[in-house]
Design an enzyme around this catalytic site. Structure first.
Site, PDB file in Angstrom:
ATOM      1  N   LYS A 144      49.833 -16.762 -88.444  1.00  0.00           N
ATOM      2  CA  LYS A 144      50.800 -17.186 -89.477  1.00  0.00           C
ATOM      3  C   LYS A 144      50.957 -18.689 -89.368  1.00  0.00           C
ATOM      4  CE  LYS A 144      53.518 -15.406 -92.658  1.00  0.00           C
ATOM      5  NZ  LYS A 144      53.274 -14.198 -93.476  1.00  0.00           N
ATOM      6  N   ASN A 197      59.127 -13.170-105.978  1.00  0.00           N
ATOM      7  CA  ASN A 197      57.740 -12.738-106.206  1.00  0.00           C
ATOM      8  C   ASN A 197      57.557 -11.250-105.972  1.00  0.00           C
ATOM      9  OD1 ASN A 197      56.249 -14.928-106.906  1.00  0.00           O
ATOM     10  ND2 ASN A 197      56.113 -15.691-104.803  1.00  0.00           N
ATOM     11  N   GLY A 222      59.881  -8.790-105.146  1.00  0.00           N
ATOM     12  CA  GLY A 222      60.882  -7.901-105.747  1.00  0.00           C
ATOM     13  C   GLY A 222      60.655  -7.650-107.237  1.00  0.00           C
TER      14      GLY A 222
HETATM   15  P1  NAD Z   1      60.821 -15.288-102.991  1.00  0.00           P
HETATM   16  O1  NAD Z   1      61.395 -16.535-102.439  1.00  0.00           O
HETATM   17  O2  NAD Z   1      59.980 -15.354-104.208  1.00  0.00           O
HETATM   18  O3  NAD Z   1      62.014 -14.266-103.323  1.00  0.00           O
HETATM   19  C1  NAD Z   1      63.129 -14.059-102.491  1.00  0.00           C
HETATM   20  C2  NAD Z   1      64.264 -13.510-103.362  1.00  0.00           C
HETATM   21  O4  NAD Z   1      65.355 -13.169-102.513  1.00  0.00           O
HETATM   22  C3  NAD Z   1      64.831 -14.505-104.382  1.00  0.00           C
HETATM   23  O5  NAD Z   1      65.054 -13.814-105.608  1.00  0.00           O
HETATM   24  C4  NAD Z   1      66.195 -14.904-103.773  1.00  0.00           C
HETATM   25  O6  NAD Z   1      67.145 -15.252-104.747  1.00  0.00           O
HETATM   26  C5  NAD Z   1      66.555 -13.605-103.114  1.00  0.00           C
HETATM   27  N1  NAD Z   1      67.621 -13.730-102.101  1.00  0.00           N
HETATM   28  C6  NAD Z   1      67.820 -14.687-101.183  1.00  0.00           C
HETATM   29  N2  NAD Z   1      68.934 -14.419-100.487  1.00  0.00           N
HETATM   30  C7  NAD Z   1      69.434 -13.263-100.963  1.00  0.00           C
HETATM   31  C8  NAD Z   1      70.561 -12.466-100.672  1.00  0.00           C
HETATM   32  N3  NAD Z   1      71.401 -12.804 -99.688  1.00  0.00           N
HETATM   33  N4  NAD Z   1      70.772 -11.335-101.396  1.00  0.00           N
HETATM   34  C9  NAD Z   1      69.935 -10.973-102.364  1.00  0.00           C
HETATM   35  N5  NAD Z   1      68.854 -11.680-102.693  1.00  0.00           N
HETATM   36  C10 NAD Z   1      68.615 -12.823-102.001  1.00  0.00           C
HETATM   37  O7  NAD Z   1      60.043 -14.599-101.778  1.00  0.00           O
HETATM   38  P2  NAD Z   1      58.959 -13.422-101.840  1.00  0.00           P
HETATM   39  O8  NAD Z   1      57.606 -14.007-101.840  1.00  0.00           O
HETATM   40  O9  NAD Z   1      59.342 -12.435-102.876  1.00  0.00           O
HETATM   41  O10 NAD Z   1      59.163 -12.795-100.388  1.00  0.00           O
HETATM   42  C11 NAD Z   1      60.294 -11.991-100.070  1.00  0.00           C
HETATM   43  C12 NAD Z   1      60.011 -11.249 -98.782  1.00  0.00           C
HETATM   44  O11 NAD Z   1      58.869 -10.432 -98.956  1.00  0.00           O
HETATM   45  C13 NAD Z   1      59.724 -12.155 -97.564  1.00  0.00           C
HETATM   46  O12 NAD Z   1      60.204 -11.518 -96.393  1.00  0.00           O
HETATM   47  C14 NAD Z   1      58.205 -12.180 -97.528  1.00  0.00           C
HETATM   48  O13 NAD Z   1      57.709 -12.468 -96.234  1.00  0.00           O
HETATM   49  C15 NAD Z   1      57.909 -10.759 -97.957  1.00  0.00           C
HETATM   50  N6  NAD Z   1      56.560 -10.620 -98.452  1.00  0.00           N
HETATM   51  C16 NAD Z   1      56.175 -11.196 -99.621  1.00  0.00           C
HETATM   52  C17 NAD Z   1      54.878 -11.070-100.048  1.00  0.00           C
HETATM   53  C18 NAD Z   1      54.421 -11.631-101.365  1.00  0.00           C
HETATM   54  O14 NAD Z   1      53.296 -11.298-101.764  1.00  0.00           O
HETATM   55  N7  NAD Z   1      55.195 -12.429-102.060  1.00  0.00           N
HETATM   56  C19 NAD Z   1      53.951 -10.371 -99.248  1.00  0.00           C
HETATM   57  C20 NAD Z   1      54.380  -9.759 -98.060  1.00  0.00           C
HETATM   58  C21 NAD Z   1      55.693  -9.898 -97.678  1.00  0.00           C
END
Ligand code: NAD
Length: 411
Positions: free
Chosen positions: A103, A217, A219
């Site tokens: 990572k 992304n 969600g």
């Molecule tokens: P992102 O930054 O695009 O989205 C994060 C979301 O969480 C945002 O909508 C933000 O407003 C929200 N958030 C922050 N604090 C919050 C709270 N207290 N309550 C509710 N919502 C809140 O990030 P992402 O890429 O979607 O990644 C999110 C998680 O998923 C991370 O742990 C990441 O490691 C994991 N993940 C993502 C991917 C991917 O392909 N994007 C792949 C594997 C794992």
């Protein structure tokens, strides 16, 4: 504040009580094989040089090249990067792809940079870690606040330094330069495949209700895919608010609302539930898709869902997990639930190596097979040890890594 790497080691300790690794192996899994800290000087638009700190953690490569994303975030720190690299090691092992775990991260708020500054930082980070990466050594990918455009700059920088075309050095690239079909939504798609299996195991129906914490992304794709599958997406939240409609929210409309206003909050098609927190709602399935440690001992008792599918990495603290286990709430752990992203990254590497590209349907078919097979293998371990799905997944993954280390004579 929970130390993420300590959490990762605690999980390993717990699984070791069951599978009893040889000490020679266990001791090598307490720290990354290699950890690099770099200073990345970047010429800012005002002509001044700003120095950013970056990291690359190479946790274990017994099963294949290190693999894991690069995070650009102001809170990036050594323990977080180490923990994420350990989880990548278990993740690639749990879905049995021939890769290890790594990572990377840079301490930066990319929203404060211009496009030019962001490009110079991305290229500068690759200049700094160039000697450590390569298609057969260590293969980065996107993570929080990094995307295909950044991957393209990084690949281009690597290829300039190498003087060769090597698209397999980085995954999550745009399609035009060797990306894979379906990579953009593969994390969520993989989670949907395992969620469907978990739903069958605990006897829920397809029309059941879902809450998703985090509308970024991961969600957003999850919400859309689940709605298409016939689930009722009842609760959505982001850092600014939570919205609810038990009849099911219209996810595409919510997405438009968020694009226009910057948040899901105040979406007109939601029932007014006051300040009720995302976790408190009466839903069947809860999907944490925001940040690490978001479910902890302060809030775990309000959860009413029967099933939790971890789309985020490390969203549940070990202490909170014990509470969930006692309440018989099933948790599909991150290393299985969100492994679809790295699985399609692996497919991208395979396509790059062959210089021959698959159609979207072909990628999805392979992903589905892999995720369902992995779910069933984890389930078998869970039953064998009469434990949780997380420990079952860890048992499967750690045994695979240990076997590879042993076969290489590293024990
Ligand atoms: P992102 O930054 O695009 O989205 C994060 C979301 O969480 C945002 O909508 C933000 O407003 C929200 N958030 C922050 N604090 C919050 C709270 N207290 N309550 C509710 N919502 C809140 O990030 P992402 O890429 O979607 O990644 C999110 C998680 O998923 C991370 O742990 C990441 O490691 C994991 N993940 C993502 C991917 C991917 O392909 N994007 C792949 C594997 C794992």
């Amino acid at each position: 504040m929970n130390n993420l790497f300590q959490n990762a080691l605690k999980q390993l300790e717990k699984v070791n009580e069951l599978i009893k690794l040889e000490n020679n192996i266990y001791s090598q899994l307490q720290a990354p094989q290699k950890f690099l800290e770099v200073s990345v000087p970047v010429r800012m638009d005002d002509g001044k040089i700003k120095v950013f700190t970056g990291y690359r953690s190479q946790f274990n490569d017994a099963r294949g090249p290190f693999k894991g994303g690069i995070r650009f975030h102001p809170d990036v720190n050594i323990d977080e990067v180490k923990a994420l690299s350990a989880w990548m090691t278990w993740k690639t092992a749990v879905v049995n792809i021939p890769l290890g775990g790594g990572k990377g991260g840079v301490i930066v708020n990319p929203k404060e940079l211009s496009q030019g500054e962001l490009e110079r930082l991305s290229r500068g980070y690759i200049d700094a870690i160039y000697k450590l990466i390569g298609p057969d050594v260590d293969v980065p990918a996107p993570d929080v606040y990094t995307d295909p455009k950044i991957m393209a700059w990084m690949m281009d920088e690597y290829e300039k330094l190498a003087g060769l075309h090597r698209p397999g050095v980085i995954t999550g690239k745009p399609l035009s330069i060797g990306g894979s079909e379906a990579r953009g939504y593969s994390t969520a798609q993989g989670a949907v495949y395992v969620l469907n299996e978990a739903v069958k195991k605990i006897g829920l129906e397809k029309g059941c209700t879902v809450a998703i914490q985090g509308f970024g992304n991961a969600g957003r794709f999850m919400a859309k895919l689940l709605q298409n599958e016939g689930y009722r997406v009842a609760v959505l939240s982001d850092s600014k608010g939570t919205i609810c409609n038990y009849m099911g929210l219209n996810v595409e409309e919510v997405e438009r609302h968020k694009d226009n206003t910057g948040s899901v909050a105040n979406y007109p098609g939601a029932e007014d539930r006051g300040e009720m927190h995302c976790l408190e709602h009466e839903v069947d399935i809860l999907i944490p898709a925001a940040l690490e440690n978001s479910i902890n001992t302060d809030n775990v008792n309000v959860i009413k869902a029967k099933l939790i599918v971890e789309l985020a990495n490390g969203p549940i603290t070990p202490e909170a997990e014990e509470v969930l286990a006692k309440k018989n709430i099933m948790v599909v752990p991150d290393i299985l639930a969100n492994a679809g992203g790295v699985a399609v990254s692996y497919f991208e590497q395979v396509q790059n190596a062959y210089g021959y590209y698959w159609k979207e349907g072909e990628v999805l078919e392979k992903l589905k097979d892999l995720m369902i097979k992995s779910f069933n293998e984890v389930w078998k371990e869970k039953e064998k040890y009469n434990t949780t799905m997380r420990i079952g997944a860890y048992a499967l993954a750690v045994k695979r890594v240990a076997q590879a280390m042993k076969d290489r004579g590293r024990s």
